[in-house]
Design a protein around this motif. Structure first.
Motif, PDB file in Angstrom:
ATOM      1  N   ASN A 162       0.849  -1.194   0.000  1.00  0.00           N
ATOM      2  CA  ASN A 162       0.000   0.000   0.000  1.00  0.00           C
ATOM      3  C   ASN A 162       0.880   1.238   0.000  1.00  0.00           C
ATOM      4  O   ASN A 162       1.284   1.738   1.059  1.00  0.00           O
ATOM      5  CB  ASN A 162      -0.914   0.004   1.230  1.00  0.00           C
ATOM      6  CG  ASN A 162      -2.011  -1.033   1.160  1.00  0.00           C
ATOM      7  OD1 ASN A 162      -3.177  -0.725   0.973  1.00  0.00           O
ATOM      8  ND2 ASN A 162      -1.628  -2.300   1.324  1.00  0.00           N
ATOM      9  N   GLU A 165      -1.225   7.022  -3.157  1.00  0.00           N
ATOM     10  CA  GLU A 165      -2.366   7.792  -2.674  1.00  0.00           C
ATOM     11  C   GLU A 165      -2.839   8.722  -3.785  1.00  0.00           C
ATOM     12  O   GLU A 165      -2.072   9.040  -4.709  1.00  0.00           O
ATOM     13  CB  GLU A 165      -1.990   8.582  -1.420  1.00  0.00           C
ATOM     14  CG  GLU A 165      -1.599   7.689  -0.258  1.00  0.00           C
ATOM     15  CD  GLU A 165      -1.301   8.466   1.017  1.00  0.00           C
ATOM     16  OE1 GLU A 165      -1.527   9.702   1.044  1.00  0.00           O
ATOM     17  OE2 GLU A 165      -0.819   7.837   1.977  1.00  0.00           O
ATOM     18  N   LEU A 175       2.933  11.269   0.317  1.00  0.00           N
ATOM     19  CA  LEU A 175       1.806  10.578   0.933  1.00  0.00           C
ATOM     20  C   LEU A 175       1.398  11.238   2.247  1.00  0.00           C
ATOM     21  O   LEU A 175       2.202  11.878   2.934  1.00  0.00           O
ATOM     22  CB  LEU A 175       2.119   9.098   1.136  1.00  0.00           C
ATOM     23  CG  LEU A 175       3.215   8.655   2.116  1.00  0.00           C
ATOM     24  CD1 LEU A 175       2.715   8.621   3.549  1.00  0.00           C
ATOM     25  CD2 LEU A 175       3.729   7.279   1.724  1.00  0.00           C
ATOM     26  N   LYS A 193      -5.554   4.615   0.386  1.00  0.00           N
ATOM     27  CA  LYS A 193      -4.593   4.131  -0.598  1.00  0.00           C
ATOM     28  C   LYS A 193      -5.343   3.711  -1.856  1.00  0.00           C
ATOM     29  O   LYS A 193      -6.460   3.176  -1.777  1.00  0.00           O
ATOM     30  CB  LYS A 193      -3.802   2.940  -0.045  1.00  0.00           C
ATOM     31  CG  LYS A 193      -2.982   3.251   1.194  1.00  0.00           C
ATOM     32  CD  LYS A 193      -1.799   4.148   0.900  1.00  0.00           C
ATOM     33  CE  LYS A 193      -0.952   4.364   2.143  1.00  0.00           C
ATOM     34  NZ  LYS A 193       0.254   5.201   1.867  1.00  0.00           N
ATOM     35  N   VAL A 211       1.705  -1.096   4.770  1.00  0.00           N
ATOM     36  CA  VAL A 211       1.203   0.250   4.519  1.00  0.00           C
ATOM     37  C   VAL A 211       2.260   1.289   4.870  1.00  0.00           C
ATOM     38  O   VAL A 211       2.794   1.296   5.994  1.00  0.00           O
ATOM     39  CB  VAL A 211      -0.071   0.512   5.359  1.00  0.00           C
ATOM     40  CG1 VAL A 211      -0.635   1.890   5.064  1.00  0.00           C
ATOM     41  CG2 VAL A 211      -1.117  -0.572   5.091  1.00  0.00           C
TER      42      VAL A 211
END
Length: 571
Positions: A162, A165, A175, A193, A211
């Motif tokens: 992940n 964005e 991000l 995401k 993530v």
């Protein structure tokens, strides 16, 4: 769609390009004996052709579906995935201590190629899990490894990356997802995401998301990024999936291809109840990300091989059965199979040669993964410089071969029922994700040319020169050396302007080297050896000269690119 696993070709490339017997001579890979390798390749081929290939069409026409309860895969996929897990196909290269077989990454690469050749969209699921395993193996705590690697190694649980964005795209440093510390040492994850392949599905009891997020007070840009482990379901006291972890799939993308692979928008922490664990040190996210990313880039290059193999098989089958027109200059005016026409043969042989070249390049890089894992510093440098080549050139060739496959089919190639168009639609994303091919070229000229003081680049050229016999291939190596020196001394804009044609030149030189080696060693089955020699001759005589012609573009100034203002492009 029918699929014939290219087992003979895979075994030949593993032996001659990867030099798998040398790896098997090392204790760590001693299990990779000839009989084991044969059994793995044959077994994976039978499984993929029998269970995954028949689902490719429904995967494309029906695709994954979003529901409020989560993503639902097409009929047959959940069972086929369970059969994959029960058959042990996810364990090939996984660490033995976590239930894997510990076989070479190069052999795992061949298995993934077979799975993806049968059903490229489906194969994205285990491909991404491989990256999650790699990240946890290198950066996870002992507790995280013990809790998650056994299930990931078998494939019982799947993994994702992940990164992207909405506002950031390829600029990972932009991000905004956040991670806030909780009293128990875990973190509260919040953010959105996008473009998360297999971010949700109904084939496994848990999905392990890795993530990237920012912690409070983190520095701006990539220096302030940390990596977190965020399962879809938190683990209970017995290590089994328990409470829902506030990770929701908001939507899935409506894509040009890869319809069997749900590309998700994921929302973390809508109810402020998404819990994550820090992987590695705080602000160590970029380092951990590149562990995942470099693995993923090789596997995306492998997708180029997958789609090229499938498209080539379909085109050959069609050309062998389609009857149309008499052969020009023949005494008989009877119509012949289109495979008899010179231009169709040209396309088919180009498809064969480019597919074999892409396979050789990606497998070669995979072999460097294994050697680097054994502590070989030279292999580590070689992997660094060949990764952008494998990703970019492998995916470019997948697109070229898929496009040629449509052309061989003629008008029928543009009709969905033949399946030829699906290969092209599925392939088109591969030059874009895991770092666009332009980013790969920028990486090559910005970082890899100067790696180890330029020794990594020089060593690659020296190895090619040591074996190269074809005069045009030797000329291409000389051109790569000259262009590399030019770009190393050039200004930033000029270096980037020439980066992509230079990547093409170096990729073809590397492929030419590996193809020529195969041509010299092609023995055994005469039909296989004859086709191998023909593909090698075509590559050296027709494709290598094309790359030599890119020298002007690779050394051209960036001045013309900025000769007009940006608004002029809309004129």
């Amino acid at each position: 769609m029918p699929f014939t696993p290219p087992v003979t070709e895979q075994r030949f490339v593993l032996d001659t390009v990867v030099r798998l017997p040398d790896l098997a001579a090392v204790d760590r890979f001693a299990a990779a004996s000839p009989d084991v390798v044969d059994a793995v390749l044959e077994g994976a081929g039978q499984f993929a052709a029998g269970e995954w290939a028949p689902l490719a069409r429904v995967g494309d026409t029906v695709g994954a579906k979003w529901t409020p309860e989560g993503v639902v895969m097409p009929a047959g996929y959940a069972q086929a995935y369970r059969d994959y897990v029960e058959g042990g196909w996810g364990t090939i290269g996984a660490p033995e201590q976590w239930g894997g077989q510990g076989l070479p990454f190069a052999l795992q690469t061949a298995v993934l190629e077979t799975l993806g050749g049968a059903n490229m969209g489906f194969a994205l699921c285990p491909t991404l899990t491989v990256g999650a395993i790699e990240a946890l193996q290198h950066h996870g705590s002992a507790e995280q490894q013990a809790a998650y690697l056994p299930k990931l190694s078998t494939g019982e649980w799947t993994g994702t990356m992940n990164l992207t964005e909405p506002q950031a795209g390829s600029d990972v440093g932009a991000l905004r997802a956040t991670a806030t510390p909780r009293d128990d040492g875990t973190w509260s994850i919040k953010g959105t995401k996008i473009y998360i392949s297999f971010g949700d599905h109904d084939m496994a009891p848990n999905i392990v998301h890795l993530v990237l997020a920012r912690t409070p007070g983190a520095p701006a840009g990539t220096r302030g990024i940390s990596l977190f482990l965020v399962p879809k379901y938190r683990l209970d006291a017995d290590g089994q999936p328990g409470a829902f972890n506030d990770v929701r799939v908001v939507s899935i993308e409506h894509k040009m291809g890869l319809h069997a692979s749900p590309t998700c928008v994921l929302s973390f922490g809508d109810e402020d109840d998404c819990v994550g664990e820090l992987i590695g040190p705080e602000f160590g996210g970029i380092r951990a990300m590149f562990t995942m990313m470099n693995n993923a880039r090789l596997n995306v290059g492998l997708q180029g091989v997958q789609v090229a193999e499938g498209a080539t098989q379909a085109a050959v089958a069609y050309a062998l059965e389609r009857v149309q027109s008499a052969r020009a200059g023949a005494a008989s005016r009877d119509s012949v199979r289109i495979v008899e026409h010179p231009d169709v043969r040209r396309m088919l042989l180009r498809m064969k040669a480019q597919t074999q070249a892409a396979r050789a390049l990606v497998y070669y890089a995979a072999g460097q993964v294994d050697r680097a894992g054994l502590g070989d510093a030279d292999a580590r440098d070689r992997l660094e410089i060949t990764t952008p080549l494998a990703k970019a050139h492998g995916t470019d060739l997948g697109n070229e071969v898929a496009s040629l496959g449509i052309q061989v089919h003629g008008g029928m190639g543009y009709v969905e029922e033949t399946g030829a168009a699906q290969f092209f639609r599925d392939a088109r994303i591969t030059p874009i994700y895991e770092g666009t091919n332009g980013i790969q070229a920028a990486d090559l000229v910005g970082r890899k040319l100067g790696l180890s003081g330029g020794a990594a680049f020089a060593s690659l050229l020296a190895d090619i020169r040591a074996e190269a016999e074809h005069p045009t291939l030797r000329a291409l190596v000389d051109a790569c050396e000259a262009v590399g020196a030019h770009l190393a001394a050039a200004g930033h804009d000029d270096r980037l302007a020439g980066s992509y044609p230079f990547l093409m030149m170096l990729s073809v030189a590397t492929c030419g080297w590996l193809m020529e080696r195969q041509g010299r060693l092609a023995t055994g089955d005469e039909a296989f050896a004859a086709m191998k020699r023909a593909a090698v001759a075509f590559y050296l005589d027709q494709i290598v000269p094309e790359a030599l012609g890119l020298r002007a573009a690779a050394t051209a100034s960036a001045e013309v690119l900025y000769a007009v203002p940006a608004e002029a492009f809309a004129a």
